[in-house]
Design a protein around this motif. Structure first.
Motif, PDB file in Angstrom:
ATOM      1  N   GLY A   1       0.788  -1.223   0.000  1.00 30.25           N
ATOM      2  CA  GLY A   1       0.000   0.000   0.000  1.00 30.25           C
ATOM      3  C   GLY A   1       0.818   1.271   0.000  1.00 30.25           C
ATOM      4  O   GLY A   1       0.265   2.373   0.065  1.00 30.25           O
ATOM      5  N   ARG A   2       2.146   1.146  -0.091  1.00 30.31           N
ATOM      6  CA  ARG A   2       3.005   2.332  -0.063  1.00 30.31           C
ATOM      7  C   ARG A   2       2.927   3.105  -1.380  1.00 30.31           C
ATOM      8  O   ARG A   2       2.551   2.578  -2.413  1.00 30.31           O
ATOM      9  CB  ARG A   2       4.461   1.929   0.199  1.00 30.31           C
ATOM     10  CG  ARG A   2       4.682   1.179   1.498  1.00 30.31           C
ATOM     11  CD  ARG A   2       6.167   1.018   1.781  1.00 30.31           C
ATOM     12  NE  ARG A   2       6.882   0.424   0.664  1.00 30.31           N
ATOM     13  CZ  ARG A   2       6.976  -0.898   0.461  1.00 30.31           C
ATOM     14  NH1 ARG A   2       6.361  -1.743   1.278  1.00 30.31           N
ATOM     15  NH2 ARG A   2       7.670  -1.371  -0.558  1.00 30.31           N
ATOM     16  N   THR A   3       3.315   4.363  -1.324  1.00 33.27           N
ATOM     17  CA  THR A   3       3.364   5.199  -2.513  1.00 33.27           C
ATOM     18  C   THR A   3       4.566   6.121  -2.441  1.00 33.27           C
ATOM     19  O   THR A   3       5.027   6.477  -1.344  1.00 33.27           O
ATOM     20  CB  THR A   3       2.080   6.042  -2.657  1.00 33.27           C
ATOM     21  OG1 THR A   3       2.184   6.873  -3.826  1.00 33.27           O
ATOM     22  CG2 THR A   3       1.853   6.921  -1.448  1.00 33.27           C
ATOM     23  N   ARG A   4       5.081   6.509  -3.597  1.00 35.86           N
ATOM     24  CA  ARG A   4       6.176   7.491  -3.665  1.00 35.86           C
ATOM     25  C   ARG A   4       5.633   8.916  -3.778  1.00 35.86           C
ATOM     26  O   ARG A   4       6.403   9.869  -3.836  1.00 35.86           O
ATOM     27  CB  ARG A   4       7.076   7.205  -4.869  1.00 35.86           C
ATOM     28  CG  ARG A   4       7.845   5.911  -4.781  1.00 35.86           C
ATOM     29  CD  ARG A   4       8.888   5.831  -5.895  1.00 35.86           C
ATOM     30  NE  ARG A   4       8.279   5.554  -7.193  1.00 35.86           N
ATOM     31  CZ  ARG A   4       8.884   5.782  -8.364  1.00 35.86           C
ATOM     32  NH1 ARG A   4      10.083   6.334  -8.384  1.00 35.86           N
ATOM     33  NH2 ARG A   4       8.270   5.479  -9.498  1.00 35.86           N
ATOM     34  N   HIS A   5       4.322   9.062  -3.833  1.00 38.03           N
ATOM     35  CA  HIS A   5       3.714  10.370  -4.067  1.00 38.03           C
ATOM     36  C   HIS A   5       3.532  11.154  -2.767  1.00 38.03           C
ATOM     37  O   HIS A   5       3.442  10.556  -1.680  1.00 38.03           O
ATOM     38  CB  HIS A   5       2.347  10.192  -4.725  1.00 38.03           C
ATOM     39  CG  HIS A   5       2.390   9.413  -5.993  1.00 38.03           C
ATOM     40  ND1 HIS A   5       1.284   8.780  -6.525  1.00 38.03           N
ATOM     41  CD2 HIS A   5       3.414   9.152  -6.852  1.00 38.03           C
ATOM     42  CE1 HIS A   5       1.619   8.173  -7.651  1.00 38.03           C
ATOM     43  NE2 HIS A   5       2.905   8.374  -7.865  1.00 38.03           N
ATOM     44  N   PRO A   6       3.425  12.472  -2.855  1.00 36.85           N
ATOM     45  CA  PRO A   6       3.136  13.279  -1.661  1.00 36.85           C
ATOM     46  C   PRO A   6       1.805  12.873  -1.034  1.00 36.85           C
ATOM     47  O   PRO A   6       0.860  12.483  -1.738  1.00 36.85           O
ATOM     48  CB  PRO A   6       3.072  14.708  -2.218  1.00 36.85           C
ATOM     49  CG  PRO A   6       3.882  14.673  -3.474  1.00 36.85           C
ATOM     50  CD  PRO A   6       3.663  13.308  -4.047  1.00 36.85           C
ATOM     51  N   ALA A   7       1.703  12.971   0.268  1.00 35.80           N
ATOM     52  CA  ALA A   7       0.498  12.553   0.979  1.00 35.80           C
ATOM     53  C   ALA A   7      -0.738  13.315   0.501  1.00 35.80           C
ATOM     54  O   ALA A   7      -1.847  12.777   0.479  1.00 35.80           O
ATOM     55  CB  ALA A   7       0.684  12.756   2.480  1.00 35.80           C
ATOM     56  N   GLY A   8      -0.562  14.562   0.102  1.00 38.20           N
ATOM     57  CA  GLY A   8      -1.683  15.377  -0.334  1.00 38.20           C
ATOM     58  C   GLY A   8      -2.361  14.884  -1.601  1.00 38.20           C
ATOM     59  O   GLY A   8      -3.504  15.277  -1.882  1.00 38.20           O
ATOM     60  N   TRP A   9      -1.674  14.032  -2.358  1.00 36.29           N
ATOM     61  CA  TRP A   9      -2.284  13.506  -3.586  1.00 36.29           C
ATOM     62  C   TRP A   9      -3.276  12.387  -3.280  1.00 36.29           C
ATOM     63  O   TRP A   9      -4.030  11.998  -4.144  1.00 36.29           O
ATOM     64  CB  TRP A   9      -1.203  12.981  -4.529  1.00 36.29           C
ATOM     65  CG  TRP A   9      -0.308  14.031  -5.082  1.00 36.29           C
ATOM     66  CD1 TRP A   9      -0.303  15.366  -4.778  1.00 36.29           C
ATOM     67  CD2 TRP A   9       0.744  13.834  -6.038  1.00 36.29           C
ATOM     68  NE1 TRP A   9       0.676  16.006  -5.483  1.00 36.29           N
ATOM     69  CE2 TRP A   9       1.345  15.099  -6.267  1.00 36.29           C
ATOM     70  CE3 TRP A   9       1.247  12.719  -6.704  1.00 36.29           C
ATOM     71  CZ2 TRP A   9       2.404  15.262  -7.152  1.00 36.29           C
ATOM     72  CZ3 TRP A   9       2.308  12.882  -7.582  1.00 36.29           C
ATOM     73  CH2 TRP A   9       2.883  14.148  -7.807  1.00 36.29           C
TER      74      TRP A   9
ATOM     75  N   LEU B   1      -2.919   3.408  -0.865  1.00 37.38           N
ATOM     76  CA  LEU B   1      -3.993   2.415  -0.845  1.00 37.38           C
ATOM     77  C   LEU B   1      -5.028   2.729   0.223  1.00 37.38           C
ATOM     78  O   LEU B   1      -6.237   2.553  -0.005  1.00 37.38           O
ATOM     79  CB  LEU B   1      -3.410   1.021  -0.621  1.00 37.38           C
ATOM     80  CG  LEU B   1      -4.417  -0.123  -0.509  1.00 37.38           C
ATOM     81  CD1 LEU B   1      -5.292  -0.209  -1.753  1.00 37.38           C
ATOM     82  CD2 LEU B   1      -3.699  -1.443  -0.263  1.00 37.38           C
ATOM     83  N   SER B   2      -4.604   3.197   1.384  1.00 39.32           N
ATOM     84  CA  SER B   2      -5.563   3.452   2.462  1.00 39.32           C
ATOM     85  C   SER B   2      -6.604   4.490   2.048  1.00 39.32           C
ATOM     86  O   SER B   2      -7.785   4.384   2.418  1.00 39.32           O
ATOM     87  CB  SER B   2      -4.838   3.913   3.728  1.00 39.32           C
ATOM     88  OG  SER B   2      -4.137   5.129   3.512  1.00 39.32           O
TER      89      SER B   2
END
Length: 297
Positions: A224-232, A236-237
């Motif tokens: 569920g991880r992402t390399r994108h900023p949290a604001g995007w 997955l959550s």
């Protein structure tokens, strides 16, 4: 794309990306679930992204047990060699794409920037590189034909940055659809368009495409991880929250500690496939009872 807003009794299976190790882990988990009496391959919709697109085509063309056995019995795989062509994702490529992501204003901007970079890589690789990649993907699939089961494979138009979902009605060969969804380096040409890895659409899972389905099971090799900023809100959550707000019941299967150890430091390394598949198989065996009530008819 499914645009229904009211959940119904159908079931959606979401298979996320995660390189060589991720694909093997997906097969292992599904085989373990199946061996314990829980067959998730009969989902009404299977959404596949990148390595998950390969897995979606595989489980609809062969039994999970046979797919697992093939991974465990296959000779050690070697990455493609040569100075040109579609090669495994390297640390240099990850650094470059991380820099592009950091410079992007939002998902749409990122997709356009990544697409432009991928087009340059494809032009350097040439037509021969594209054909070698297609041959590599074709060799992984039990059949070159779309299955009767409904599968949806995610890609991104490299020139416009627009998300695209491919299925049996898209007029695209299955091999090309999988190859495009896995195109994490050079853009992959289909007809007059060029496409990049579906993981750039929103996330490595793209679980939001299961909107309208009553029960959604997500298998995410990347946890569920992402390399994108949290604001995007591309993790997955966030997608799970959106699906649940729409009335869907959602469960996720993420790699456990043993699986993460099996992945090692490079999930693109083909040598990780047997240990990742074994770890996924053990995890599937253990989780089958937990999800039987959720998934059963």
């Amino acid at each position: 794309m499914n645009t229904r807003t009211q959940p119904i009794s159908e079931r959606a299976l979401v298979l996320g990306g995660g390189g060589s190790a991720g694909n093997a882990w997906l097969i292992g988990v599904i085989a373990g679930l199946h061996e314990s009496g829980l067959d998730v391959t009969g989902a009404d919709l299977i959404i596949g992204t990148s390595a998950g697109a390969t897995a979606a085509a595989q489980i609809c063309g062969s039994s999970p047990a046979d797919l697992l056995a093939n991974i465990l019995s296959a000779p050690p795989l070697q990455p493609p060699t040569g100075s040109r062509g579609f090669r495994p994702i390297t640390s240099t490529h990850l650094e470059r794409t991380n820099a592009i992501i950091a410079a992007s204003a939002d998902l749409t901007d990122m997709r356009r920037r990544i697409g432009a970079d991928a087009i340059e890589l494809a032009e350097a690789a040439g037509a021969a590189g594209r054909e070698r990649w297609r041959e590599t993907v074709a060799a992984r699939l039990p059949s070159p034909h779309w299955p009767e089961s409904r599968i949806l494979l995610t890609v991104v138009d490299a020139e416009t940055g627009e998300p695209v979902e491919l299925d049996r009605n898209s007029g695209v060969d299955l091999v090309d659809a999988v190859a495009a969804s896995c195109a994490g380096g050079p853009a992959y040409a289909i007809g007059g368009r060029r496409y990049i890895d579906g993981g750039y659409r929103r996330s490595s899972e793209n679980a939001d495409l299961a909107v309208g389905y009553g029960r959604v099971l997500v298998l995410s090799p990347l946890g569920g991880r992402t390399r994108h900023p949290a604001g995007w809100r591309s993790d997955l959550s966030a997608q799970v929250d959106e699906l649940r707000m729409g009335g869907s019941r959602v469960e996720t299967i993420l790699p456990d500690a043993d699986s993460r150890e099996a992945f090692g430091d490079n999930m693109m390394n083909p040598a990780t496939r047997p240990p990742a598949a074994r770890a996924g198989h053990r995890q599937g065996l253990r989780l089958a009872e937990k999800f039987a009530g959720f998934w059963g008819r």
